[in-house]
Design an enzyme around this catalytic site. Structure first.
Site, mmCIF file in Angstrom:
data_model
loop_
_atom_site.group_PDB
_atom_site.id
_atom_site.type_symbol
_atom_site.label_atom_id
_atom_site.label_comp_id
_atom_site.label_asym_id
_atom_site.label_seq_id
_atom_site.Cartn_x
_atom_site.Cartn_y
_atom_site.Cartn_z
ATOM 1 N N LYS A 295 -10.478 -0.966 10.253
ATOM 2 C CA LYS A 295 -10.539 -2.161 9.389
ATOM 3 C C LYS A 295 -10.860 -3.413 10.211
ATOM 4 O O LYS A 295 -10.950 -4.506 9.678
ATOM 5 C CB LYS A 295 -9.230 -2.335 8.639
ATOM 6 N N GLN B 132 -4.528 -5.286 6.750
ATOM 7 C CA GLN B 132 -5.503 -6.198 6.139
ATOM 8 C C GLN B 132 -5.481 -7.586 6.780
ATOM 9 O O GLN B 132 -6.313 -8.420 6.454
ATOM 10 C CB GLN B 132 -5.237 -6.338 4.630
ATOM 11 N N HIS C 171 0.871 -1.181 0.000
ATOM 12 C CA HIS C 171 0.000 0.000 0.000
ATOM 13 C C HIS C 171 0.911 1.236 0.000
ATOM 14 O O HIS C 171 2.011 1.195 0.544
ATOM 15 C CB HIS C 171 -0.842 -0.054 1.280
HETATM 16 C C1 LIG Z 1 -2.360 -2.889 3.549
HETATM 17 C C2 LIG Z 1 -2.704 -1.500 3.991
HETATM 18 N N1 LIG Z 1 -1.762 -0.745 4.555
HETATM 19 C C3 LIG Z 1 -2.028 0.501 4.989
HETATM 20 C C4 LIG Z 1 -3.270 1.052 4.839
HETATM 21 C C5 LIG Z 1 -3.524 2.432 5.335
HETATM 22 O O1 LIG Z 1 -4.453 2.403 6.380
HETATM 23 P P1 LIG Z 1 -5.035 3.752 7.004
HETATM 24 O O2 LIG Z 1 -5.563 4.546 5.839
HETATM 25 O O3 LIG Z 1 -6.103 3.297 7.933
HETATM 26 O O4 LIG Z 1 -3.909 4.450 7.684
HETATM 27 C C6 LIG Z 1 -4.278 0.307 4.238
HETATM 28 C C7 LIG Z 1 -5.620 0.885 4.004
HETATM 29 O O5 LIG Z 1 -6.308 0.509 3.073
HETATM 30 C C8 LIG Z 1 -3.996 -1.012 3.805
HETATM 31 O O6 LIG Z 1 -4.932 -1.766 3.230
#
Ligand SMILES: Cc1ncc(COP(=O)(O)O)c(C=O)c1O
Length: 407
Positions: free
Chosen positions: A227, A204, A125
Site C-alpha cells: 500500500k 492506510q 478493517h
Molecule cells: C486499514 C486496513 N487494515 C488492514 C488491511 C489489511 O492489509 P493486508 O491485506 O495487506 O494485510 C487493509 C487492507 O486493505 C486496510 O486497509
C-alpha cells in the site's frame, strides 16, 4: 513548479499507468487496495535476482553476505522511516494482517484473561477485528467497539470507552472504507492513563503522512508494503522493545532459534525471534526502496499534492447531488466512497471499468461499518500521488455517463 507538473514527473516512473484499457487511457483509482510500483522498486527486485540472490544470515559466501547486508540495511531504512529507537523493534511480516495476528497470538494469549477488554472501532478493517474476536473466544476477554457518527468519524465521547478493564486499544489510523483520519493521539493518551497496550493499524496512513512511533508512543504499529509503493507479501510490525521482549514466540522453526536440541530450544534475540524461516528477502529490499522513493519526494510535496487532489475531487462531489458521499468528516485523505439510492455500486464499477477506470466496489473488508450505516457497501475511488487533475475530470465524465446509462 506547480502541483500538476510534479504529478506528471512522478507518473513517468510508473510504466503500468501508461497503457490503454479497453481502448481508454487507464485511470487507476484503486490505490487503497494496492498502490502501483515505481520503476526503482521493480528494478530492485530484478537486481536482487540477477545479481545477488542468496539466502540470508547463513553467510558462508559472498552472495549470502551481500543479500544479508542489503536486507539488514533495509531494516534500518524502515527503522528510520517510522523513527523507531532501534532495528530490534522492526519485524518483517507478510503484511498488516500478519502483523496483527502476530500480536494477537504472541501477546494476547499470554497477557489477557477473562473480563479484560480490547477496544477497537466500528470503522476497522476485518484484519483488525477477526484476530481479536478469536482471541476473545480463547481468553474470555471482551471486545468493545467505538461507534461512528454519520460523517464516518468516531463518536465524540470515544475516550470514555477506555476504562480500567481496557488492556488493549487496537485502532486503524485511517479508514480504508471512508478515508476518515481518526484521532489516534487522543485515544493513545487515554489508553496510556489506564496502562493499556496500543496497536495502530497504519495500513492506510503510511502513504499519507509521516510516522513517528516514538512521538505517537504506541506499543505496536503495523503496515503493508504493497500500500506504500512496495511489493505484496511484505509488511512491517514495529514493536516497542520492552513490549516485544514480553511476548512469546509466534511462528517457530529456522532463523528464530538460538539453539535447538531434543531436550529443549532457546530462541533468537529481537527482531529475529519473530521471523521464522527464510524471509521475503527481495520483498524487504524492495520495500526499503519504496520507502526511500517516498521519503525523497518529501512530505511537504506529498501533502500539497493530496490537498490539490481533494480540491479537484470536491468539484466531482458537488456535481453529483444524487450520490451519497460517505465519511465526509473534516479530517480525511483523498479517498472517496459513495452510494447511489437505487443503482448498485457493482454496476457503477463495471461501467467505469469499461471506460478504463479502476475503482473498488463492495464492503472493502469492513462489513460491520456498513452494517452500522445500514448500507450494503459503496463504490470507492482512492487516489495516489500520480493521479492528475485531468484523470479526475475523466472520472467525473465517465461517472456521469455510467449513472445516465444505469438510471
Ligand atoms: C486499514 C486496513 N487494515 C488492514 C488491511 C489489511 O492489509 P493486508 O491485506 O495487506 O494485510 C487493509 C487492507 O486493505 C486496510 O486497509
Amino acid at each position: 513548479m506547480n502541483v500538476g507538473h510534479h504529478i506528471e514527473i512522478l507518473r513517468r516512473e510508473f510504466p503500468i499507468l501508461h497503457q490503454k484499457i479497453r481502448g481508454n487511457e487507464l485511470v487507476y483509482l484503486d490505490n487503497a487496495a494496492t498502490s502501483q510500483k515505481p520503476e526503482a522498486v521493480t528494478a530492485s527486485i530484478l537486481e536482487y535476482y540477477n545479481q545477488y540472490n542468496s539466502n540470508v544470515h547463513r553467510g558462508a559466501h559472498f552472495l549470502a553476505n551481500m543479500a544479508t547486508a542489503r536486507m539488514e540495511e533495509s531494516r534500518e531504512v524502515v527503522r528510520s522511516f517510522v523513527v523507531a529507537q532501534s532495528i530490534e523493534e522492526i519485524i518483517f511480516t507478510q503484511g498488516t494482517t500478519d502483523g496483527i495476528n502476530l500480536v494477537a497470538y504472541a501477546w494476547g494469549n499470554e497477557h489477557l484473561k477473562e473480563g479484560d477488554e480490547i477496544l477497537i472501532a466500528t470503522s476497522e478493517h476485518h484484519a483488525n477485528i477477526v484476530p481479536w474476536q478469536e482471541l476473545c473466544k480463547k481468553t474470555k476477554s471482551i471486545l468493545k467497539v467505538i461507534p461512528l457518527q454519520a460523517d464516518g468519524s468516531w463518536q465524540e465521547n470515544f475516550t470514555e470507552f477506555v476504562g480500567d478493564k481496557t488492556k488493549l486499544v487496537a485502532v486503524g489510523w485511517v479508514s480504508n472504507a471512508t478515508g476518515v483520519v481518526h484521532p489516534i493521539r487522543e485515544i493513545i493518551k487515554a489508553a496510556r492513563k489506564v496502562g493499556a497496550k496500543i496497536l495502530i493499524d497504519a495500513a492506510q496512513a503510511v502513504c499519507h503522512f509521516p510516522i513517528n512511533v516514538q512521538e505517537l508512543d504506541c506499543d505496536w504499529l503495523v503496515f503493508s508494503g504493497h500500500k506504500v509503493f512496495g511489493p505484496t507479501g511484505i509488511g512491517v510490525l514495529y514493536g516497542k522493545k520492552a513490549t516485544l521482549e514480553s511476548m512469546h514466540v509466534y511462528r517457530t522453526g529456522g532463523e528464530m532459534i538460538d539453539r535447538v536440541s531434543f531436550s529443549g530450544t532457546t530462541f533468537n534475540q529481537l527482531p529475529f525471534k519473530f521471523e521464522a524461516g527464510t524471509p521475503h528477502i527481495e520483498g524487504i529490499i524492495a520495500l526499503a526502496e519504496a520507502l526511500r522513493w517516498l521519503t525523497n519526494i518529501g512530505w511537504d510535496l506529498i501533502q500539497e499534492i493530496e490537498q490539490s487532489q481533494k480540491v479537484w475531487m470536491q468539484d466531482v462531489i458537488n456535481s453529483f447531488h444524487e450520490l451519497h458521499w460517505i465519511g465526509m468528516a473534516k479530517e480525511r485523505v483523498a479517498l472517496f466512497s459513495f452510494v447511489h439510492p437505487t443503482i448498485h455500486a457493482g454496476d457503477i464499477g463495471t461501467l467505469l471499468d469499461q471506460q478504463g477506470i479502476a475503482i473498488r466496489t463492495g464492503h472493502h473488508c469492513t462489513q460491520p461499518l456498513w452494517e452500522s450505516m445500514q448500507l450494503p457497501g459503496s463504490a470507492r475511488a482512492s487516489l495516489s500521488l500520480y493521479n492528475t487533475e485531468q484523470e479526475i475530470m475523466v472520472f467525473k465524465k465517465a461517472l456521469a455517463k455510467s449513472l445516465k446509462m444505469l438510471s
